[in-house]
Structures are given as C-alpha cells and as structure tokens.
Enzyme design. Structure first.
Site, PDB file in Angstrom:
ATOM      1  N   HIS A  72       0.908  -1.310   0.063  1.00  0.00           N
ATOM      2  CA  HIS A  72      -0.025  -0.015  -0.033  1.00  0.00           C
ATOM      3  C   HIS A  72       0.978   1.347   0.030  1.00  0.00           C
ATOM      4  CE1 HIS A  72      -3.861  -2.364   1.413  1.00  0.00           C
ATOM      5  NE2 HIS A  72      -2.705  -3.352   1.992  1.00  0.00           N
ATOM      6  N   PHE A  73       0.982   1.839  -1.207  1.00  0.00           N
ATOM      7  CA  PHE A  73       2.129   2.988  -1.180  1.00  0.00           C
ATOM      8  C   PHE A  73       1.331   4.305  -1.309  1.00  0.00           C
ATOM      9  CE2 PHE A  73       5.885   0.743  -3.338  1.00  0.00           C
ATOM     10  CZ  PHE A  73       6.021   0.099  -2.175  1.00  0.00           C
ATOM     11  N   ARG A  74      -0.110   4.389  -0.988  1.00  0.00           N
ATOM     12  CA  ARG A  74      -0.708   5.420  -0.713  1.00  0.00           C
ATOM     13  C   ARG A  74      -0.886   6.722  -1.382  1.00  0.00           C
ATOM     14  NH1 ARG A  74      -3.001   2.124   3.117  1.00  0.00           N
ATOM     15  NH2 ARG A  74      -1.763   2.055   5.277  1.00  0.00           N
ATOM     16  N   ASN A 104      -6.870   0.602  -2.203  1.00  0.00           N
ATOM     17  CA  ASN A 104      -7.395   1.626  -1.328  1.00  0.00           C
ATOM     18  C   ASN A 104      -6.636   2.866  -0.982  1.00  0.00           C
ATOM     19  OD1 ASN A 104      -5.200   0.127   0.077  1.00  0.00           O
ATOM     20  ND2 ASN A 104      -6.194  -0.026   2.079  1.00  0.00           N
ATOM     21  N   HIS A 186      -8.753 -10.126   0.420  1.00  0.00           N
ATOM     22  CA  HIS A 186      -8.620  -9.767   1.824  1.00  0.00           C
ATOM     23  C   HIS A 186      -9.556 -10.519   2.712  1.00  0.00           C
ATOM     24  CE1 HIS A 186      -7.656  -7.135   5.364  1.00  0.00           C
ATOM     25  NE2 HIS A 186      -8.714  -7.649   5.790  1.00  0.00           N
ATOM     26  N   HIS A 239      -2.209 -12.492   2.556  1.00  0.00           N
ATOM     27  CA  HIS A 239      -1.940 -12.538   4.186  1.00  0.00           C
ATOM     28  C   HIS A 239      -2.825 -13.440   5.096  1.00  0.00           C
ATOM     29  CE1 HIS A 239      -5.224  -9.852   4.046  1.00  0.00           C
ATOM     30  NE2 HIS A 239      -4.807  -8.441   4.111  1.00  0.00           N
ATOM     31  N   ASP A 311       2.477  -6.843   2.847  1.00  0.00           N
ATOM     32  CA  ASP A 311       1.397  -5.934   3.095  1.00  0.00           C
ATOM     33  C   ASP A 311       1.863  -4.633   3.830  1.00  0.00           C
ATOM     34  OD1 ASP A 311      -1.004  -4.832   3.627  1.00  0.00           O
ATOM     35  OD2 ASP A 311      -1.666  -6.175   5.262  1.00  0.00           O
ATOM     36  N   HIS A 315       1.133   3.842   8.323  1.00  0.00           N
ATOM     37  CA  HIS A 315       0.472   4.735   8.922  1.00  0.00           C
ATOM     38  C   HIS A 315       1.373   5.563   9.834  1.00  0.00           C
ATOM     39  CE1 HIS A 315      -3.494   3.102   7.742  1.00  0.00           C
ATOM     40  NE2 HIS A 315      -3.074   1.984   7.794  1.00  0.00           N
TER      41      HIS A 315
END
Ligand code: DOR
Length: 451
Positions: A72-74, A104, A186, A239, A311, A315
């Site tokens: 997740h590189f946002r 996401n 997921h 995962h 994964d 944050h």
C-alpha cells in the site's frame, strides 16, 4: 561512478556482476552475470572479459530481485504516509524490484481514470517496476474485466483501511462468475467481524485478534475458496493469518488457488507482540498466537502457502499513537522483509533457495509477470546482491519509508541487501540511491485470462 554505470547501461553497455554466488530456487553456484540492454544475457564463469563495467560481488549472493505482491503506497491521497516515490525507494533498499500495489488509495483504484492516473504517477515516480490491482466494488464489473494489463482484482471481503468493501454474497457471486482475471481477497467475514466488535465495550489492542478472530478469517477464506471452485476462478488469498486456514487449505486448495503470507505473521506472535508494540502491531488480519505462527511456517515450507509479501501498510506515528481502537491497522515492511526472512533462515527454518522461490520466482509465476522473477538469460536484469553475514539493527528514524518507523525497531536482523538493480540500472547501493532511471509497468501474461 555508479551514476556513470547506470547511464552506460542505458546506452547498452555490458555490465558483469562478477564472482558472486548466483541463487535460484533449485541451486547455488559461483558465477558471473552478464547484463546487456537491461536484460540478463548470460550466466557463467569468466564473463568479466566481456564487460564494459564490472560489479564486484565476491562474498555476496546474487538473487533475482524480489517481487512484492501486496503493498500500500498510498498514492494518490496520503502523502504523509507514503507515495510512489518514497515507497519505491524503501522497496529498492529492501531488495524489492517489482511491486503490485493495492487500490485503497484516495481516490480508490476503482475506475479507468483512477487506474490511468496511478500508472502515470508511477511512471514518473517509481524507482522500481510496478503494477496495480483493480479495486472491486458492487458496481464496477466492466472496469474490473476490461481495464488493460493489471495483475488482478482486489476484493476486501471484510472492511479494513479505506472504504472498499464487497461483503454481500450476491455481489461476490457476480464478480467471481463473470471474467477470468485473478481475484485477490482480503479474507475476513464482515458480518462476524461486526458482531464481535459490538460484543466488546472498550476494546484494547489485545482484543484485536478476538474481534478479527480466527473464525472471521476462516469463514471468509472458505467462502472465497467455494466461489473459486464453483466458477473455476483464479484466486489468490492475501496475508494468511491462521493455522486453521492453512490446515483447511492443505485439504481444499486447487491448482488455480494460491496463498500468501507476510513476514510479520511468520516472525511475531501474540500476546508478546501486543505487549511490546501496542497498536504498532495492529494489522488486519491480526498477528496471532505462536501455534498459528508455527503452522504458517510449516504451511509455507510444505507448499500450502506459495509466496511471501509484505502488506506494507504505513500509517504515521501520530495515527498509531491514538491507541486502540482509534489507531489504524497496518505496518510498514518493504525494507525489512528480506532481512526478516534471512534472519529466520539463519535460525535454521529454511534455505536461501526457498526464500528465492517465495519472494521472486513464485510471485512471477503466480501473477504471470513477464520477464520477472528468474535469474536466467533473457529475463529482465532485476537483481539484488545480498550480504548474508551483515548484521544491522533496525531503528526508527533511520528508515526510508515516509512514516519512518518499523515493528522491528531495536532488533538486529542478519542478512541484508547491498545493491539493488532494476532493468540493468543500479538503483540502490549501500545506503545510496541512484535516481536517474525509473521502473517500468510490469506486463501481465496470465494464461488463465485466456484459458
Ligand atoms: O492492516 C491492514 N492495513 N490490512 C489491510 O488489509 C489494509 C492495510 C492498510 O491499507 O492500511
């Protein structure tokens, strides 16, 4: 000097990685690797004579660049946590030369425009190779099946970070029934998850694995496997977190179902991890007791689990400090995944060849990533040089991920990448980055799409 090297490589000069031990999933041998035009041209003895430039790899191990099938590189949306530049840089430092990124983001990758925007940003920003999952909603079937060149469709069966969720049976059924692309799930059951949440008044971090319980994970995995079998659909379970799912999959998995595990589920266990790290250890699905960790390890060795992915879900410290249940789930992992797997290798759990299989060769095959995953003539020169004897302490504040913390803070890991090469360009060498080149979009050649 290395800058010159990268430029020369782009001009088609020949590079030889000399005197290292080349590792595949089946063997190791001392050999030179000749690279030309961004590809591996030959592997063998005495190739240095043909080189314009030589990289001395004596005492190092030469591995195919790692492929991370879940990050997740946002980007776009959350630059305070990560973006495609900072995430890809951290990945390169960890020996990862290709990643598949999750939808996401903000906006989520759920339509053609969002996918095009992400790919355009990656072409500008990413130091390593990339591709992106299409995020499933209840309404975007046309996009899921028609957007070109993606590794797969991501379904959040249970809610996690962000708004993406497909939890209604009729919606899941429709997605599985229509199309041939790989579906990555997921697997957490939303209904049970909500029920568990409602039953605990003031939860602490220790209740996290009770809310997102073994049953929550198992039910969703069983549902996904049932749907995959019903429609003979290519399924990838992200995962895996429980021994129960691993035992179930040992019986029920088919040739078109694959399974992934994270280094953190293989390394940490509850309750210790929550006592030590609090909400920094919070992720979905959760880290569980030793029994689960040990069955996951054995399932990986036995081939029930096919690959290892991080994964990587950064944050900020500020967000994590809000404390459970206000803290978000997820932890960074791209810079430490190889070192964690090698540290466990030194403990005698598995071999270097197995690490190569789980982190490079299998991901390439499972997702049909053209030219990737193998150290073999004709394949892309995505390569990582590893010092198996290097000990380094992981320290918050000294990481490349923008959030600059790690669940491994304070631990000494043994076995680290020294040099990372992407398409024949040196991108990272001993703490220094060479940023004059960019990664490429990975071409997907997935036979199940045309079966
Ligand atoms: O812990 C998690 N964090 N699990 C996920 O599935 C999503 C991820 C995130 O994006 O933060």
């Amino acid at each position: 000097m290395l800058k010159q090297l990268a430029e020369k490589c782009r001009q088609g000069k020949r590079i030889v990685i000399s005197g290292g031990t080349v590792v595949t999933s089946c063997h190791q041998e001392e050999a030179d690797v000749l690279i030309e035009e961004g590809k591996v041209k030959a592997i063998g003895r005495g190739l240095s004579a043909q080189a314009d430039e030589v990289i001395d790899a004596r005492f190092l191990y030469v591995l195919p660049g790692l492929i991370d099938t879940q990050v997740h590189f946002r980007d776009p949306g959350f630059p305070e946590k990560e973006d495609l530049y900072s995430g890809s840089r951290a990945a390169a430092a960890g020996g990862i030369t290709s990643f598949l990124e999750m939808p996401n983001t903000r906006p989520p990758t759920t339509d053609f425009a969002a996918m095009a925007e992400k790919k355009a940003r990656a072409a500008q920003l990413s130091l390593v190779n990339y591709n992106f999952y299409a995020g499933a909603t209840a309404e975007n079937l046309t996009f899921l099946n028609e957007v070109p060149n993606i590794p797969g469709i991501k379904i959040f069966m249970g809610s996690s970070t962000g708004e993406l969720l497909v939890d209604q049976d009729e919606d899941l059924e429709r997605i599985f029934a229509h199309g041939r692309r790989l579906i990555a799930v997921h697997a957490e059951d939303e209904e049970l998850l909500k029920k568990n949440k409602a039953s605990i008044v003031s939860p602490t971090i220790k209740e996290h694995p009770k809310i997102r319980s073994v049953e929550v994970a198992l039910r969703a995995t069983q549902k996904a496997v049932g749907l995959a079998k019903k429609y003979r659909r290519r399924l990838h379970i992200l995962h895996l977190s429980t021994g129960d799912e691993a035992l179930y999959l040992a019986r029920e998995k088919t040739s078109y179902i694959s399974v992934e595990v994270t280094p953190q589920h293989l390394f940490f266990s509850a309750p210790e991890v929550y006592e030590k790290l609090g909400s920094y250890a919070q992720m979905n699905p959760p880290i569980r007791e030793k029994w689960h960790r040990d069955v996951l390890r054995r399932a990986l060795i036995a081939g029930v689990i096919d690959c290892v992915a991080t994964d990587h879900a950064p944050h900020t410290i500020e967000e994590k400090e809000r404390g459970y249940p206000h803290s978000p789930s997820g932890m960074p992992g791209v810079e430490t995944s190889l070192a964690v797997m090698l540290t466990l290798m030194h403990e005698g759990l598995w071999s270097l060849e197995q690490v190569v299989r789980w982190m490079a060769e299998s991901p390439a095959k499972l997702f049909g990533l053209k030219g990737k995953g193998f150290l073999f003539p004709g394949y892309d020169a995505d390569i990582v040089l590893v010092d198996l004897k290097k000990n380094k302490k992981v320290e918050n504040g000294k990481l490349y991920t923008r959030v600059n913390w790690s669940p491994y803070h304070g631990l000494i890991l043994r076995g680290w990448p020294i040099l990372t090469m992407v398409g024949g360009h040196v991108v990272f060498r001993e703490g220094e980055f060479f940023e004059d080149c960019r990664g490429r979009e990975i071409e997907i050649e997935a036979e199940w799409e045309y079966a």
